[in-house]
Scaffold this motif. Structure first.
Motif, short mmCIF file in Angstrom:
data_model
loop_
_atom_site.label_atom_id
_atom_site.label_comp_id
_atom_site.label_asym_id
_atom_site.label_seq_id
_atom_site.Cartn_x
_atom_site.Cartn_y
_atom_site.Cartn_z
N SER A 157 0.88 -1.15 -0.08
CA SER A 157 -0.26 -0.16 0.00
C SER A 157 0.88 1.34 0.01
CB SER A 157 -0.82 0.02 1.29
OG SER A 157 -1.31 1.43 1.49
N ALA A 177 0.02 -4.62 1.35
CA ALA A 177 -1.57 -4.47 1.10
C ALA A 177 -2.39 -5.42 2.16
CB ALA A 177 -1.89 -4.51 -0.22
N VAL A 184 -2.81 -4.53 5.49
CA VAL A 184 -3.68 -3.18 5.72
C VAL A 184 -5.19 -3.99 5.75
CG1 VAL A 184 -4.56 -1.06 4.71
CG2 VAL A 184 -2.08 -1.80 4.71
N VAL A 185 -5.55 -4.73 4.77
CA VAL A 185 -6.76 -5.38 4.61
C VAL A 185 -7.14 -6.06 5.88
CG1 VAL A 185 -8.43 -6.63 3.04
CG2 VAL A 185 -6.58 -5.28 2.10
N LEU A 196 -12.39 0.91 3.74
CA LEU A 196 -11.30 0.80 3.07
C LEU A 196 -11.36 0.86 1.78
CD1 LEU A 196 -8.14 0.44 3.58
CD2 LEU A 196 -8.64 -1.98 3.67
N SER A 227 -9.71 3.77 -0.42
CA SER A 227 -8.38 3.32 -1.40
C SER A 227 -8.70 3.45 -2.74
CB SER A 227 -8.13 1.92 -1.15
OG SER A 227 -7.79 1.35 0.20
N ASP A 249 -4.92 3.69 -4.23
CA ASP A 249 -4.14 2.89 -3.77
C ASP A 249 -4.60 1.51 -4.02
OD1 ASP A 249 -2.31 1.49 -2.10
OD2 ASP A 249 -3.25 2.38 -0.04
N VAL A 252 -4.41 -2.04 -2.38
CA VAL A 252 -5.25 -2.44 -1.62
C VAL A 252 -6.68 -2.84 -2.40
CG1 VAL A 252 -6.63 -1.46 0.38
CG2 VAL A 252 -4.05 -0.94 0.43
N VAL A 311 -8.49 -6.19 -1.76
CA VAL A 311 -10.07 -6.19 -1.17
C VAL A 311 -10.75 -7.17 -2.27
CG1 VAL A 311 -12.12 -5.17 -0.85
CG2 VAL A 311 -9.76 -4.05 0.14
#
Ligand code: ATP
Ligand code: SF4
Ligand code: MG
Lengths: 346, 313
Positions: B80, B87, B90-91, B261, B265, B270, B273, B277
């Motif tokens: 990210s 990434a 982050v997720v 998110l 994103s 981003d 990410v 997702v």
């Protein structure tokens, strides 16, 4: 109408053989003036019949004449959309209009039913053995392994091979004939006093059919089982019936002891049935083809005698509805039947 | 359940995942230079070079695809650029928050939908039935985000009973979960009702009656197990809907989950990410479908045979 009904019942009674059961005096099933209607249309009209302990009553007639509806009314099993009036007495107790617990006191234990379409009549997501076990668990003291043993005995009795394996099958894994035998085993599970069997042997081959009929006869002499047996097969009728009731277009047109009916049918419809039996095979469905025309739909029944459009002897009188009248041995619904003379005048 | 059925389903699920990954790969490559797309405008030349090196952008598409696939299987979705962490990490830290919302919504869906559907069928034409049916029509016709806004207006702005956004307490969870669960509950109620009604008219219900089984046990033991079969499918389908709905609902209620998110994103481009997702949602969908299929096979013994036949032809 009430008068005719009483008369008719008297007639059928007088004709019955000496019953084998202990309570010989009281019928196990007594239907009087039963009418089943769907909205304004009467599907079954003024049907009266009674069955004594140990006796076999065969119900015959063409497709759509109301045999199944009569059977289901006897056990309070009609669809919600249908309305039944009249009287149904099981073992002397009136069940018509009574709360469900009244009929549940005997339903499934003292009186059981075999349905016409065995595949659809079994629960598709339960193993067949478990479905039989449920009936046993509901009505007997047996539990656990004893139930299992009883299930296997029953399945063996109705001629299912490899019961250990087959009892764990789901209905869709069995043939129609096998499902029918499961239904029969289920109906006999709690040793009923009255069995209502709606075409129980139609999907079976001759050997199995003979085995089932033998089993029923054994139970009859052993337990005094009374049977209402619906069939298209006059060969089977000749074999097992004590008495026969012939239905046509929602009504009983003739009833009497089996020998009398076979030797000397009085109603023109019964006569036609018997005529086409001679020289015909026992294949189901073939027996009625020689009667010309078809049964009128319940909503399109003629004024007067329902059989008039197909009747070879119909005349002006037949514009009026004939009532079922009895000469003591036989009840016939035809204007040409004279109870006092004991024969239909030609 | 027979193994062939399970294996067929597993293979199908894996293929679906592979297709999704391939699709994402193609979209990324087709939309221009991945280095330009995946990295921010201010990325240093060194970072761009490192990126090209890592994803093998100077090699053939086949090699790039294999490299991409390998990385995905190893859980490497790239970095990210917003906070420099992987990434996936982050997720994943958002997943529990979304799961909490999702499961609560599912619970509401089932607790509301199934009993009311059953009752509506058993008391067909009576007030329970009418009330349920009116509720389902409402539940269907009100869009999720609109219901969310109405709830905020009533319970947060006017009555000031519930917080309108954020997390932290069960009160925060209530409105988003109700919003998310309501529409699904309407669908489930309607399906349950028609499924039960259908089963009640089956001949085997008459058999149960003829056996002398009392009403409540006929319903419990014979009607409901059969009626459950189509309901499971619908619930499975609605879980997909819940995942989609979570994106909007999380935004409406500022619920800091995967959905929010994703929206953030996308806004900030981003893409590492976003990609993570999307693939994660695909994985969830495939898993949910697998579970539904297996439940189905377990509830309905006929399914196996059907599938075995289908597999042969
Ligand atoms: N639920 C129902 N609603 C309306 N009509 C019905 C219903 N059930 C049966 N009928 C009609 O009532 C008549 C009698 O049906 P029934 O099933 O008793 O005939 P049956 O004598 O058993 O025939 P089969 O030999 O084909 O089994 C038929 O015309 C049938 O179409
Ligand atoms: S009443 Fe008339 S139409 Fe009916 S069976 Fe007798 S003769 Fe035939
Ligand atoms: Mg029938």
């Amino acid at each position: 109408m009430a008068e005719a009904t009483t008369q008719a019942r008297g007639g059928i009674h007088a004709a019955s053989h000496p019953p084998a059961g202990r309570h010989a005096t009281e019928p196990v099933l007594e239907i009087a003036g039963l009418t089943v209607s769907a909205g304004p249309v009467d599907l079954v009209e003024q049907v009266s019949l009674s069955v004594m302990p140990g006796e076999t009553l065969c119900l015959v007639g063409e497709s759509g004449c109301g045999k199944s509806l009569t059977c289901m009314s006897a056990l309070g099993l009609l669809d919600d959309g249908l309305k039944a009036t009249g009287s149904v007495r099981l073992f002397g107790t009136e069940t018509m209009g009574a709360p469900e617990r009244v009929i549940n006191a005997v339903r499934g234990r003292d009186v059981t039913m075999i349905f016409q379409n065995p595949m659809a009549a079994l629960n598709p997501v339960k193993r067949v053995g478990a479905q039989i076990a449920e009936a046993i668990g509901e009505h007997t003291e047996l539990r656990g392994a004893a139930v299992d043993r009883r299930v296997m005995d029953l399945l063996e009795q109705v001629g299912i091979p490899k019961v250990e394996r087959h009892k764990n099958y789901y209905p869709h894994q069995l043939s129609g004939g096998m499902c029918q035998r499961v239904m029969i085993a289920m109906a006999l599970a709690c040793r009923p006093k009255l069995l209502i069997a709606d075409e129980p042997t139609t999907a079976l081959d001759v050997t199995i059919q003979a085995q089932i009929l033998r089993l029923l006869r054994d139970l009859q002499s052993e337990l005094g089982l009374a049977i209402v047996f619906v069939t298209h097969d006059l060969g089977v009728v000749a074999e097992i019936a004590d008495r026969v009731a012939v239905m046509y277009a929602g009504r009983i047109v003739e009833a009497g002891p089996v020998d009398d009916l076979f030797d000397d049918p009085r109603h023109p419809y019964t006569r036609a049935l018997m005529d086409c039996r001679i020289g015909f095979s026992r294949e189901p469905g073939t027996m009625l083809e020689a009667v010309k025309g078809t049964v009128p739909a319940p909503s399109a029944r003629p004024v007067g005698c329902n059989f008039a459009p197909r009747c070879p002897t119909a005349d002006a009188r037949c514009q009026a509805e004939p009532s079922l009248s009895s000469d003591g041995a036989r009840a016939v619904a035809c204007h040409f039947f004279d109870p006092s003379a004991g024969a239909v005048r030609q | 359940m027979n193994p062939q059925f399970v294996i067929t389903k597993l293979v199908r699920g894996t293929l679906t995942l592979l297709l999704t990954v391939t699709f994402v790969f193609i979209v990324l490559r087709a939309s221009g230079d991945p280095a330009q797309i995946m990295l921010s405008d201010e990325a240093s030349p060194a970072a761009v070079a490192a990126f090209r090196e890592r994803w093998g952008l100077d090699r053939s598409y086949i090699e790039q695809y294999l490299a991409y696939l390998t990385a995905i299987i190893q859980g490497d979705f790239g970095t990210s650029f917003r906070d420099g962490r992987p990434a996936l990490e982050v997720v994943m830290e958002r997943v529990p928050v979304t799961l909490l919302l999702g499961f609560t919504a599912l619970l509401i869906t089932l607790a509301l939908g199934i009993p009311s559907g059953i009752m509506a069928a058993l008391f067909r034409g009576r007030w329970v039935d009418h009330a349920t049916m009116s509720f389902t029509i409402l539940g269907h016709s009100i869009p999720n985000f609109f219901l969310g806004i109405i709830l905020i207006l009533v319970f947060s702005m006017t009555l000031r009973w519930l917080p309108s956004s954020g997390t932290g307490s069960i009160w925060h969870l209530l409105m988003p979960a109700v919003t998310l669960g309501t529409a699904a509950a309407a669908t489930v109620a309607r399906f349950t009702r028609s499924s039960v009604l259908d089963v009640l008219h089956q001949p085997f219900m008459r058999t149960a009656k003829a056996k002398g089984i009392p009403y409540d046990r006929r319903i419990l033991r014979h009607a409901l197990p059969n009626a459950a079969i189509p309901v499971v499918t619908v619930v499975g389908m609605r879980i997909g809907g819940l995942i989609g709905g979570a994106v909007t609902i999380e935004t409406v209620f500022a619920w800091p989950g995967v959905g929010m998110l994703l929206v953030n994103s996308v806004n900030q481009r981003d893409l590492a990410v976003v990609q993570a997702v999307v693939l994660l949602i695909a994985l969830t969908m495939v898993l949910v479908n697998l579970i539904v299929d297996l439940t189905y096979g377990w509830l309905d013994p006929r399914i196996e045979l059907h599938n075995r036949r289908a597999a042969k032809t």
